[in-house]
Design a protein around this motif. Structure first.
Motif, PDB file in Angstrom:
ATOM      1  N   ASP A  15       0.835  -1.204   0.000  1.00  0.00           N
ATOM      2  CA  ASP A  15       0.000   0.000   0.000  1.00  0.00           C
ATOM      3  C   ASP A  15       0.863   1.244   0.000  1.00  0.00           C
ATOM      4  OD1 ASP A  15      -2.665  -1.266   2.138  1.00  0.00           O
ATOM      5  OD2 ASP A  15      -2.373  -1.307  -0.035  1.00  0.00           O
ATOM      6  N   SER A  16       1.844   1.198   0.870  1.00  0.00           N
ATOM      7  CA  SER A  16       2.695   2.387   0.938  1.00  0.00           C
ATOM      8  C   SER A  16       3.454   2.572  -0.361  1.00  0.00           C
ATOM      9  CB  SER A  16       3.674   2.275   2.104  1.00  0.00           C
ATOM     10  OG  SER A  16       4.490   1.121   1.950  1.00  0.00           O
ATOM     11  N   ALA A  17       3.861   1.448  -0.940  1.00  0.00           N
ATOM     12  CA  ALA A  17       4.565   1.561  -2.219  1.00  0.00           C
ATOM     13  C   ALA A  17       3.661   2.185  -3.266  1.00  0.00           C
ATOM     14  CB  ALA A  17       5.041   0.181  -2.676  1.00  0.00           C
ATOM     15  N   LEU A  18       2.442   1.724  -3.272  1.00  0.00           N
ATOM     16  CA  LEU A  18       1.506   2.252  -4.257  1.00  0.00           C
ATOM     17  C   LEU A  18       1.237   3.724  -4.021  1.00  0.00           C
ATOM     18  CD1 LEU A  18      -0.311   1.582  -6.626  1.00  0.00           C
ATOM     19  CD2 LEU A  18      -2.090   0.958  -5.021  1.00  0.00           C
ATOM     20  N   SER A  19       0.987   4.056  -2.761  1.00  0.00           N
ATOM     21  CA  SER A  19       0.685   5.462  -2.486  1.00  0.00           C
ATOM     22  C   SER A  19       1.910   6.338  -2.750  1.00  0.00           C
ATOM     23  CB  SER A  19       0.186   5.629  -1.053  1.00  0.00           C
ATOM     24  OG  SER A  19       1.105   5.058  -0.148  1.00  0.00           O
ATOM     25  N   ASP A  20       3.062   5.802  -2.445  1.00  0.00           N
ATOM     26  CA  ASP A  20       4.272   6.573  -2.755  1.00  0.00           C
ATOM     27  C   ASP A  20       4.406   6.774  -4.259  1.00  0.00           C
ATOM     28  OD1 ASP A  20       6.359   5.114  -0.129  1.00  0.00           O
ATOM     29  OD2 ASP A  20       4.932   6.801  -0.124  1.00  0.00           O
ATOM     30  N   PHE A  21       4.141   5.722  -4.934  1.00  0.00           N
ATOM     31  CA  PHE A  21       4.244   5.817  -6.391  1.00  0.00           C
ATOM     32  C   PHE A  21       3.262   6.842  -6.948  1.00  0.00           C
ATOM     33  CE2 PHE A  21       4.712   5.006 -10.677  1.00  0.00           C
ATOM     34  CZ  PHE A  21       3.516   4.673 -11.262  1.00  0.00           C
ATOM     35  N   LEU A  22       2.064   6.793  -6.438  1.00  0.00           N
ATOM     36  CA  LEU A  22       1.076   7.761  -6.921  1.00  0.00           C
ATOM     37  C   LEU A  22       1.489   9.182  -6.577  1.00  0.00           C
ATOM     38  CD1 LEU A  22      -2.274   5.904  -6.148  1.00  0.00           C
ATOM     39  CD2 LEU A  22      -1.242   6.334  -8.365  1.00  0.00           C
ATOM     40  N   ALA A  23       2.070   9.332  -5.416  1.00  0.00           N
ATOM     41  CA  ALA A  23       2.542  10.665  -5.047  1.00  0.00           C
ATOM     42  C   ALA A  23       3.675  11.112  -5.959  1.00  0.00           C
ATOM     43  CB  ALA A  23       3.000  10.669  -3.591  1.00  0.00           C
TER      44      ALA A  23
ATOM     45  N   GLU B  87     -18.013   6.128  -9.045  1.00  0.00           N
ATOM     46  CA  GLU B  87     -16.677   6.664  -9.318  1.00  0.00           C
ATOM     47  C   GLU B  87     -15.640   5.570  -9.189  1.00  0.00           C
ATOM     48  OE1 GLU B  87     -17.211  11.264  -7.810  1.00  0.00           O
ATOM     49  OE2 GLU B  87     -15.834   9.893  -6.807  1.00  0.00           O
ATOM     50  N   GLY B  88     -14.658   5.631 -10.081  1.00  0.00           N
ATOM     51  CA  GLY B  88     -13.619   4.612 -10.061  1.00  0.00           C
ATOM     52  C   GLY B  88     -12.525   4.965  -9.071  1.00  0.00           C
ATOM     53  N   ASN B  89     -11.775   3.940  -8.695  1.00  0.00           N
ATOM     54  CA  ASN B  89     -10.602   4.215  -7.864  1.00  0.00           C
ATOM     55  C   ASN B  89      -9.401   3.463  -8.436  1.00  0.00           C
ATOM     56  OD1 ASN B  89     -10.910   1.571  -7.108  1.00  0.00           O
ATOM     57  ND2 ASN B  89     -11.856   2.040  -5.140  1.00  0.00           N
ATOM     58  N   VAL B  90      -8.332   3.506  -7.702  1.00  0.00           N
ATOM     59  CA  VAL B  90      -7.067   3.010  -8.246  1.00  0.00           C
ATOM     60  C   VAL B  90      -7.121   1.512  -8.518  1.00  0.00           C
ATOM     61  CG1 VAL B  90      -6.053   2.663  -5.954  1.00  0.00           C
ATOM     62  CG2 VAL B  90      -4.574   3.072  -7.913  1.00  0.00           C
ATOM     63  N   PHE B  91      -7.893   0.806  -7.744  1.00  0.00           N
ATOM     64  CA  PHE B  91      -7.953  -0.646  -7.936  1.00  0.00           C
ATOM     65  C   PHE B  91      -8.660  -0.992  -9.240  1.00  0.00           C
ATOM     66  CE2 PHE B  91      -6.110  -0.976  -3.988  1.00  0.00           C
ATOM     67  CZ  PHE B  91      -6.818  -0.275  -3.039  1.00  0.00           C
ATOM     68  N   ASP B  92      -9.656  -0.189  -9.569  1.00  0.00           N
ATOM     69  CA  ASP B  92     -10.335  -0.417 -10.851  1.00  0.00           C
ATOM     70  C   ASP B  92      -9.373  -0.229 -12.004  1.00  0.00           C
ATOM     71  OD1 ASP B  92     -13.137   1.379  -9.494  1.00  0.00           O
ATOM     72  OD2 ASP B  92     -12.701  -0.778  -9.450  1.00  0.00           O
ATOM     73  N   ILE B  93      -8.561   0.781 -11.890  1.00  0.00           N
ATOM     74  CA  ILE B  93      -7.614   1.045 -12.973  1.00  0.00           C
ATOM     75  C   ILE B  93      -6.583  -0.063 -13.075  1.00  0.00           C
ATOM     76  CG2 ILE B  93      -5.771   2.584 -13.717  1.00  0.00           C
ATOM     77  CD1 ILE B  93      -7.437   4.889 -12.997  1.00  0.00           C
ATOM     78  N   ILE B  94      -6.152  -0.550 -11.936  1.00  0.00           N
ATOM     79  CA  ILE B  94      -5.157  -1.624 -11.988  1.00  0.00           C
ATOM     80  C   ILE B  94      -5.780  -2.881 -12.573  1.00  0.00           C
ATOM     81  CG2 ILE B  94      -3.646  -3.072 -10.584  1.00  0.00           C
ATOM     82  CD1 ILE B  94      -3.318  -0.720  -8.697  1.00  0.00           C
ATOM     83  N   HIS B  95      -7.042  -3.125 -12.260  1.00  0.00           N
ATOM     84  CA  HIS B  95      -7.739  -4.238 -12.896  1.00  0.00           C
ATOM     85  C   HIS B  95      -7.742  -4.076 -14.415  1.00  0.00           C
ATOM     86  CE1 HIS B  95      -9.189  -6.899  -9.835  1.00  0.00           C
ATOM     87  NE2 HIS B  95      -9.715  -5.923  -9.113  1.00  0.00           N
ATOM     88  N   GLY B  96      -8.056  -2.861 -14.840  1.00  0.00           N
ATOM     89  CA  GLY B  96      -8.077  -2.609 -16.276  1.00  0.00           C
ATOM     90  C   GLY B  96      -6.723  -2.845 -16.916  1.00  0.00           C
ATOM     91  N   LEU B  97      -5.685  -2.394 -16.241  1.00  0.00           N
ATOM     92  CA  LEU B  97      -4.341  -2.565 -16.789  1.00  0.00           C
ATOM     93  C   LEU B  97      -3.953  -4.025 -16.859  1.00  0.00           C
ATOM     94  CD1 LEU B  97      -2.486   0.408 -15.076  1.00  0.00           C
ATOM     95  CD2 LEU B  97      -2.908   0.103 -17.497  1.00  0.00           C
ATOM     96  N   GLU B  98      -4.380  -4.753 -15.853  1.00  0.00           N
ATOM     97  CA  GLU B  98      -4.062  -6.181 -15.869  1.00  0.00           C
ATOM     98  C   GLU B  98      -4.764  -6.881 -17.015  1.00  0.00           C
ATOM     99  OE1 GLU B  98      -4.916  -7.909 -12.090  1.00  0.00           O
ATOM    100  OE2 GLU B  98      -3.044  -7.212 -11.187  1.00  0.00           O
ATOM    101  N   ASP B  99      -6.007  -6.463 -17.273  1.00  0.00           N
ATOM    102  CA  ASP B  99      -6.737  -7.069 -18.384  1.00  0.00           C
ATOM    103  C   ASP B  99      -6.038  -6.818 -19.700  1.00  0.00           C
ATOM    104  OD1 ASP B  99     -10.259  -6.824 -17.445  1.00  0.00           O
ATOM    105  OD2 ASP B  99      -8.726  -8.347 -17.109  1.00  0.00           O
TER     106      ASP B  99
END
Lengths: 136, 362
Positions: A15-23, B87-99
């Motif tokens: 999670d932290s990696a992801l949030s860091d990456f997004l930041a 509204e979408g969030n980051v997990f939705d996008i990662i799902h899309g990318l994986e697809d």
């Protein structure tokens, strides 16, 4: 239990990696502009007020395009190397690397995109043998 | 088509905005976005190492990249909706990318218990961001599409007016001010269009306006007819003044034109129509038949077409006589009337030419 704790810690790390990456994405401006990505995401129905997600999509697309272009470049270089073996004269002429439909279709095929151009009938037998080596 | 380095590409970018003529489907609705995508893709290709592009290849790649964005959005939206969210969030996008990345595969794709957060796709992207150079987009992109400001409807409620009558709800647009449509418009303003440009006239007003307009047209026509002295050119009044091709045709004798010498071919026709020979006793009738021609030459009006026609029509078959071709018959004719000597000479010249022609043919 232990496994769960470890996975929890792992998740926290991820999670932290992801949030860091997004930041970090906010510092790195992708080549593909945000407005363009927003337009097409809105067209597809994806609503999100978060700018970081838009940056994420932009970076993902940039990565995709860069990979495709890289593969096309490899094809182009391979073709030039093959030509150079046959005719050494062209070695100096064709240092220019040009993105052609031929190379692009070959590299896109690996990504599952089928880009095929219709065959056309040319005037003379020598037309279209080496499009990369021909100056248009 | 080879485009040179990117500098040339950027200069030609504005020039190449016009769609090539071979493009079958016309302009698409997202032309602007596609153009931006083309520039971005060109920049990316240049960073990879290309020095030039074929335009078709560039267009194809930019189209595919746009579709990539679109498909990410679609998949993300789908997974968000499946989870009951708008509204979408980051997990939705990662799902899309994986697809989308499942074709080539990513690290950890085969793991059964993988978590979205630690997805291999994100790791790849993180790596890519770390490695790649920072290439800013070449242009300043405005926010698009521009949202048009909605015009206020001007309902009764907004204007603070009471709608006239209980049957009209207050959220409907208000009626325009009575001054805009109640006054009678003058005739001169009619051609300029209704001055207020509103369709608020009542039926009566409209009928009266039409009547006025038709009356005006009639008056114009009568005035013009008086000027022209009875000729009926009513409808083309304005047109005839300006356009000479729409002018009324001229009657015979209105305009002087140069004289036309009757060609020998026509005189041949005249002779052929009456192939019988003239009896000596009937030589008077020959003159009579040529009388119209003689008169035409005398008076000076040279509308020879009409004369020719009259000549031909008058010689239609009820009168049959013989015309001798040759100077003998002319000799007899010349005895008749010295007054018409000139005309006879002229007539003789016709036949004379005729004889010469015959000689040449022989």
């Amino acid at each position: 239990m232990n496994h769960n704790r470890q996975s929890n810690d792992g998740n926290h790390d991820d999670d932290s990696a992801l949030s860091d990456f997004l930041a970090s994405l906010m510092d790195y401006t992708p080549t593909i502009p945000d407005e363009l990505v927003e337009h097409y995401l809105a067209k597809s129905g994806f609503q999100c007020p978060d700018v970081r997600l838009i940056r994420l999509v932009a970076v993902a697309t940039q990565k995709f395009v860069a990979e495709v272009a890289n593969d096309a470049l490899q094809h182009c270089k391979a073709r030039q190397a093959a030509v150079v073996k046959d005719k050494r004269e062209k070695q100096q002429k064709d240092k220019r690397l040009i993105l052609t439909m031929d190379d692009l279709s070959k590299s896109l095929r690996e990504y599952g995109v089928n880009v095929k151009q219709q065959e056309y009938f040319a005037d003379s037998p020598s037309t279209g043998i080496d499009p990369a080596t021909r100056d248009e | 088509m080879n485009n040179g380095c990117l500098e040339n590409r950027k200069k030609e970018h504005d020039n190449s905005q016009k769609r090539p003529k071979s493009y079958k489907f016309g302009s698409r609705s997202d032309d602007f976005a596609l153009a931006i995508a083309k520039v971005a893709v060109a920049q990316l290709c240049e960073s990879v190492g290309f020095q030039g592009f074929h335009l078709s290849a560039l267009e194809t790649l930019s189209d595919i990249s746009v579709r990539y964005i679109y498909s990410i959005g679609k998949t993300a939206n789908l997974s968000a909706n499946l989870a009951g969210r708008v509204e979408g969030n980051v997990f939705d996008i990662i799902h899309g990318l994986e697809d989308l990345g499942s074709n080539l595969g990513f690290s950890g794709a085969s793991d059964v218990d993988r978590c979205v957060v630690s997805s291999g796709v994100v790791k790849d992207i993180t790596h890519f961001v770390g490695v790649s150079d920072f290439i800013p987009f070449a242009y300043d992109v405005p926010g698009f599409p521009v949202v048009k400001e909605s015009t206020k409807t001007g309902s009764f409620w907004e204007k603070g007016e009471d709608p006239p009558g209980e049957h009209i709800p207050s959220w409907l647009p208000a009626f325009p001010d009575p001054e805009t449509y109640a006054t009678r418009l003058s005739v001169e303003n009619e051609t300029m269009g209704v001055s207020n440009g509103k369709k608020t006239e009542s039926e009566l007003e409209r009928v009266e306006r039409n009547m006025d307009r038709s009356l005006l047209n009639l008056q114009l026509r009568f005035a013009h007819n008086e000027n022209k002295g009875g000729s009926s050119h009513g409808s083309g009044y304005v047109a005839t003044e300006s356009n000479p091709y729409l002018a009324a045709p001229l009657h015979v004798g209105e305009k002087e034109v140069s004289s036309v010498i009757l060609p020998t071919k026509l005189s041949n026709e005249v002779a052929l129509r009456n192939p019988v020979h003239v009896d000596v006793g009937n030589h008077v009738s020959v003159l009579e038949t040529f009388a119209p021609a003689i008169e035409a030459m005398k008076s000076g009006l040279c509308d020879s077409d009409n004369v020719k026609k009259k000549l031909l029509y008058d010689q239609r078959p009820t009168v049959r006589f013989k015309i001798g071709i040759g100077k003998k018959s002319l000799g007899t004719m010349s005895d008749l009337n010295s007054q018409n000597e000139e005309d006879l000479l002229k007539i003789a010249s016709w036949f004379g030419n005729d004889n010469e022609k015959d000689d040449k043919k022989r």
